[in-house]
Design a protein around this motif. Sequence first.
Motif, PDB file in Angstrom:
ATOM      1  N   ILE A 307      52.490  41.890  82.591  1.00 22.21           N
ATOM      2  CA  ILE A 307      52.026  41.817  81.197  1.00 22.21           C
ATOM      3  C   ILE A 307      51.264  43.101  80.837  1.00 22.21           C
ATOM      4  CG2 ILE A 307      50.459  40.621  79.606  1.00 22.21           C
ATOM      5  CD1 ILE A 307      51.151  38.009  81.162  1.00 22.21           C
ATOM      6  N   ARG A 308      50.437  43.545  81.780  1.00 21.97           N
ATOM      7  CA  ARG A 308      49.665  44.770  81.535  1.00 21.97           C
ATOM      8  C   ARG A 308      50.596  45.955  81.279  1.00 21.97           C
ATOM      9  NH1 ARG A 308      44.349  46.097  82.784  1.00 21.97           N
ATOM     10  NH2 ARG A 308      44.035  44.472  84.326  1.00 21.97           N
ATOM     11  N   ALA A 309      51.678  46.021  82.020  1.00 19.97           N
ATOM     12  CA  ALA A 309      52.612  47.138  81.891  1.00 19.97           C
ATOM     13  C   ALA A 309      53.311  47.135  80.528  1.00 19.97           C
ATOM     14  CB  ALA A 309      53.650  47.077  83.015  1.00 19.97           C
ATOM     15  N   ARG A 310      53.408  45.963  79.916  1.00 20.91           N
ATOM     16  CA  ARG A 310      54.104  45.846  78.624  1.00 20.91           C
ATOM     17  C   ARG A 310      53.177  46.059  77.429  1.00 20.91           C
ATOM     18  NH1 ARG A 310      55.708  40.535  77.823  1.00 20.91           N
ATOM     19  NH2 ARG A 310      55.532  39.802  79.956  1.00 20.91           N
ATOM     20  N   MET A 311      51.886  46.257  77.673  1.00 23.15           N
ATOM     21  CA  MET A 311      50.953  46.345  76.547  1.00 23.15           C
ATOM     22  C   MET A 311      51.128  47.629  75.751  1.00 23.15           C
ATOM     23  SD  MET A 311      47.598  44.610  78.175  1.00 23.15           S
ATOM     24  CE  MET A 311      46.445  45.384  77.098  1.00 23.15           C
ATOM     25  N   PRO A 312      51.067  47.530  74.433  1.00 23.91           N
ATOM     26  CA  PRO A 312      51.194  48.741  73.611  1.00 23.91           C
ATOM     27  C   PRO A 312      49.912  49.575  73.666  1.00 23.91           C
ATOM     28  CG  PRO A 312      50.700  46.867  72.212  1.00 23.91           C
ATOM     29  CD  PRO A 312      50.845  46.326  73.617  1.00 23.91           C
ATOM     30  N   GLU A 313      49.995  50.771  73.142  1.00 25.83           N
ATOM     31  CA  GLU A 313      48.815  51.632  73.047  1.00 25.83           C
ATOM     32  C   GLU A 313      47.806  50.979  72.082  1.00 25.83           C
ATOM     33  OE1 GLU A 313      48.261  56.379  72.402  1.00 25.83           O
ATOM     34  OE2 GLU A 313      49.466  55.329  70.915  1.00 25.83           O
ATOM     35  N   LEU A 314      46.551  50.932  72.498  1.00 25.28           N
ATOM     36  CA  LEU A 314      45.522  50.268  71.684  1.00 25.28           C
ATOM     37  C   LEU A 314      44.749  51.281  70.827  1.00 25.28           C
ATOM     38  CD1 LEU A 314      44.450  47.663  74.348  1.00 25.28           C
ATOM     39  CD2 LEU A 314      45.668  47.254  72.207  1.00 25.28           C
ATOM     40  N   PRO A 315      43.979  50.794  69.832  1.00 29.11           N
ATOM     41  CA  PRO A 315      43.349  51.698  68.858  1.00 29.11           C
ATOM     42  C   PRO A 315      42.555  52.863  69.464  1.00 29.11           C
ATOM     43  CG  PRO A 315      43.004  49.416  68.199  1.00 29.11           C
ATOM     44  CD  PRO A 315      43.689  49.385  69.524  1.00 29.11           C
ATOM     45  N   ASP A 316      41.730  52.585  70.488  1.00 28.55           N
ATOM     46  CA  ASP A 316      40.895  53.659  71.048  1.00 28.55           C
ATOM     47  C   ASP A 316      41.745  54.755  71.684  1.00 28.55           C
ATOM     48  OD1 ASP A 316      38.680  52.339  70.221  1.00 28.55           O
ATOM     49  OD2 ASP A 316      38.116  51.552  72.194  1.00 28.55           O
ATOM     50  N   ALA A 317      42.770  54.348  72.425  1.00 26.54           N
ATOM     51  CA  ALA A 317      43.641  55.321  73.088  1.00 26.54           C
ATOM     52  C   ALA A 317      44.425  56.117  72.047  1.00 26.54           C
ATOM     53  CB  ALA A 317      44.599  54.603  74.035  1.00 26.54           C
ATOM     54  N   LYS A 318      44.863  55.428  71.005  1.00 26.76           N
ATOM     55  CA  LYS A 318      45.639  56.107  69.969  1.00 26.76           C
ATOM     56  C   LYS A 318      44.766  57.120  69.222  1.00 26.76           C
ATOM     57  CE  LYS A 318      48.817  53.522  67.765  1.00 26.76           C
ATOM     58  NZ  LYS A 318      50.173  53.968  68.141  1.00 26.76           N
ATOM     59  N   ALA A 320      42.169  58.747  70.364  1.00 23.52           N
ATOM     60  CA  ALA A 320      41.947  59.911  71.225  1.00 23.52           C
ATOM     61  C   ALA A 320      43.201  60.799  71.245  1.00 23.52           C
ATOM     62  CB  ALA A 320      41.595  59.453  72.633  1.00 23.52           C
ATOM     63  N   ARG A 321      44.370  60.168  71.281  1.00 27.16           N
ATOM     64  CA  ARG A 321      45.623  60.938  71.307  1.00 27.16           C
ATOM     65  C   ARG A 321      45.839  61.684  69.985  1.00 27.16           C
ATOM     66  NH1 ARG A 321      50.800  59.934  69.877  1.00 27.16           N
ATOM     67  NH2 ARG A 321      50.527  57.707  69.492  1.00 27.16           N
ATOM     68  N   PHE A 322      45.506  61.043  68.852  1.00 25.28           N
ATOM     69  CA  PHE A 322      45.703  61.693  67.548  1.00 25.28           C
ATOM     70  C   PHE A 322      44.839  62.952  67.438  1.00 25.28           C
ATOM     71  CE2 PHE A 322      47.631  58.411  64.401  1.00 25.28           C
ATOM     72  CZ  PHE A 322      48.658  58.160  65.290  1.00 25.28           C
ATOM     73  N   VAL A 323      43.639  62.902  68.033  1.00 26.77           N
ATOM     74  CA  VAL A 323      42.760  64.076  68.000  1.00 26.77           C
ATOM     75  C   VAL A 323      43.341  65.175  68.900  1.00 26.77           C
ATOM     76  CG1 VAL A 323      40.474  64.956  68.634  1.00 26.77           C
ATOM     77  CG2 VAL A 323      40.678  62.767  67.425  1.00 26.77           C
ATOM     78  N   LEU A 336      43.086  56.466  60.467  1.00 28.65           N
ATOM     79  CA  LEU A 336      44.513  56.194  60.649  1.00 28.65           C
ATOM     80  C   LEU A 336      44.760  55.119  61.705  1.00 28.65           C
ATOM     81  CD1 LEU A 336      46.064  59.778  60.551  1.00 28.65           C
ATOM     82  CD2 LEU A 336      46.533  57.931  58.936  1.00 28.65           C
ATOM     83  N   THR A 337      43.945  55.101  62.761  1.00 31.50           N
ATOM     84  CA  THR A 337      44.241  54.190  63.861  1.00 31.50           C
ATOM     85  C   THR A 337      43.554  52.837  63.729  1.00 31.50           C
ATOM     86  OG1 THR A 337      42.463  55.171  65.187  1.00 31.50           O
ATOM     87  CG2 THR A 337      44.688  56.038  65.517  1.00 31.50           C
ATOM     88  N   ALA A 338      42.669  52.688  62.736  1.00 35.27           N
ATOM     89  CA  ALA A 338      42.025  51.386  62.530  1.00 35.27           C
ATOM     90  C   ALA A 338      43.070  50.344  62.153  1.00 35.27           C
ATOM     91  CB  ALA A 338      40.962  51.488  61.453  1.00 35.27           C
ATOM     92  N   ASP A 339      44.145  50.803  61.540  1.00 40.14           N
ATOM     93  CA  ASP A 339      45.197  49.907  61.079  1.00 40.14           C
ATOM     94  C   ASP A 339      46.520  50.400  61.691  1.00 40.14           C
ATOM     95  OD1 ASP A 339      47.235  48.672  59.698  1.00 40.14           O
ATOM     96  OD2 ASP A 339      46.332  48.956  57.715  1.00 40.14           O
ATOM     97  N   ARG A 340      47.138  49.563  62.487  1.00 36.37           N
ATOM     98  CA  ARG A 340      48.344  49.994  63.194  1.00 36.37           C
ATOM     99  C   ARG A 340      49.430  50.466  62.230  1.00 36.37           C
ATOM    100  NH1 ARG A 340      51.851  46.673  67.758  1.00 36.37           N
ATOM    101  NH2 ARG A 340      53.456  48.260  67.964  1.00 36.37           N
ATOM    102  N   ALA A 341      49.542  49.808  61.071  1.00 42.16           N
ATOM    103  CA  ALA A 341      50.578  50.177  60.104  1.00 42.16           C
ATOM    104  C   ALA A 341      50.350  51.595  59.571  1.00 42.16           C
ATOM    105  CB  ALA A 341      50.606  49.178  58.952  1.00 42.16           C
ATOM    106  N   LEU A 342      49.096  51.968  59.341  1.00 39.23           N
ATOM    107  CA  LEU A 342      48.786  53.327  58.871  1.00 39.23           C
ATOM    108  C   LEU A 342      49.157  54.352  59.935  1.00 39.23           C
ATOM    109  CD1 LEU A 342      45.257  53.106  57.148  1.00 39.23           C
ATOM    110  CD2 LEU A 342      47.444  53.515  56.030  1.00 39.23           C
ATOM    111  N   ALA A 343      48.823  54.035  61.193  1.00 43.11           N
ATOM    112  CA  ALA A 343      49.122  54.957  62.298  1.00 43.11           C
ATOM    113  C   ALA A 343      50.636  55.121  62.477  1.00 43.11           C
ATOM    114  CB  ALA A 343      48.496  54.437  63.590  1.00 43.11           C
ATOM    115  N   ASP A 344      51.359  54.009  62.393  1.00 37.77           N
ATOM    116  CA  ASP A 344      52.813  54.074  62.553  1.00 37.77           C
ATOM    117  C   ASP A 344      53.459  54.895  61.427  1.00 37.77           C
ATOM    118  OD1 ASP A 344      52.598  52.560  64.811  1.00 37.77           O
ATOM    119  OD2 ASP A 344      53.332  50.691  63.917  1.00 37.77           O
ATOM    120  N   TYR A 345      52.962  54.693  60.207  1.00 31.38           N
ATOM    121  CA  TYR A 345      53.495  55.423  59.049  1.00 31.38           C
ATOM    122  C   TYR A 345      53.251  56.925  59.220  1.00 31.38           C
ATOM    123  CZ  TYR A 345      54.279  56.549  54.101  1.00 31.38           C
ATOM    124  OH  TYR A 345      54.748  57.077  52.923  1.00 31.38           O
TER     125      TYR A 345
END
Length: 502
Positions: A307-318, A320-323, A336-345
Amino acid sequence: MVTAATTDADVSIGAEYEVVIGLEVHSQLLTASKMFCRCPANYAYAAPNSHCCPICMGFPGVLPVINHQAVEYTIMTALALNCEIPEFSKFDRKNYFYPDLPKGYQISQYDIPLSRNGFLTFTYDGKEKRVGITRVHLEEDTGRLVHLSEGGDPRSLVDLNRAGVPLMEIVSEPDMRSPEEARLYMEKLRSILVYLGVSSGKMEEAALRCDANVSVRRRGETALGVKTEIKNMNSFRAVERALTYEAQRQIEELRAGRRIVQATRGWVEERGVTVLQRIKEDADDYRYFPEPDLPPLVVSRAWVAEIRARMPELPDAKRARFVAQYGLSPYDADQLTADRALADYFEATLKIGQPYADDATMQARAKAVANWELGDLRALLNTDALDITASRISPESLAELVTLIERGTISGKQAKDVLEKAYASGEKPGAIVAREGISQLSDASELEGIVAEVIAAYPKAVEDFRTGKGSALQFLMGQVMKRTKGRAKPDVVTPLLEKHLH
Ligand SMILES: [Zn+2]
């Protein structure tokens, strides 16, 4: 008597007392079927009592079967909240009578929940705040009562479509010290649940519900005060207002020399007050005992790892990556990352411009896309109370708009108009620009004539410029813009103005 909570957080709790808050959040899980039967779990648009069967209606003699997906979603959430997952867990009966609970008990988890001892972090006042997670467990939702009163004939109907929908409960430690912290905790938790895809996160549809335990104590004391439990808060704003009101109410009670009574209180949004619902029952009142119709739940380490291996990237990790990857400011990345839809867009829009010549080009484009998305586009969506997923501006359209600006075809100001038109009609920015003949004037020979006219018309400004007044150049530029209806390309006009002024 305490007056109704007026504003969100600016009502001071006071220097004398401290407020202590713990939250119990219930989230319906986005499974296809209910917790213990095959009925559809999505009842939002279903006719009353059309999604039920003998199991979720609580007929005697039926046997529940555990929903595998619901258990996985709960474990996934627990992992995201840094919880321990014991190898052994079980379900228990919580016995009570209510008309929306035909069985006379709810299947829940009592002493051995699916997970415990985690934490969640969020940013508060520029610092990282950590709130302990006591447990994340799984239970079933109840039915709903529909109260009718038309024709002077009040009556209540029972709808069992919701009965048996998987419900995950996330209990926090009493680690929050202000209503604002409680709201930030809720926002972060909701964001994580939506990222994981386990919850719709819709508080307005009661798919995500929040109850709060609140107590106050004199600053410096370590023992907890008597708490009340607040229910019926169905927005982040309501959580903050209700807690502010309740903390003030308790402080006024103590100041008046009265005791706080442990009780359940309901938040009345329209009046901005909490009202007494019932004197609190204890766990003993429910006569919990192990559910005899369900086997104990054995959670193997291999299953947890899978299950852990299938987990998507979470807000904090995303964030850090966006920066790191896109060179965004921490503030933009946070938004942008507070809302997954904004980050995906954002990422979908950026992908359309690939491949980029180099990192600097890509990061410049990233900054532009973030500015348009978080600025003008979000403002347009907000006026219609729309989510980015419902936007008529697709990532392709936004990418096209940014390209038109990058190439100098249109100015930033023209782009604002084009964006509004594209938003209203759904038409592509390139098509609007072509049809309406919107373009920047960049032909130097054409612009030179206009520059000469302007210089002849404003001798005072020319004189100012020659005596060193920097603002004179801006004034003359403004006049060129006026004569070209904003179409003149500034970086062509500036050298022409300078040439004619010297
Ligand atoms: Zn059913």
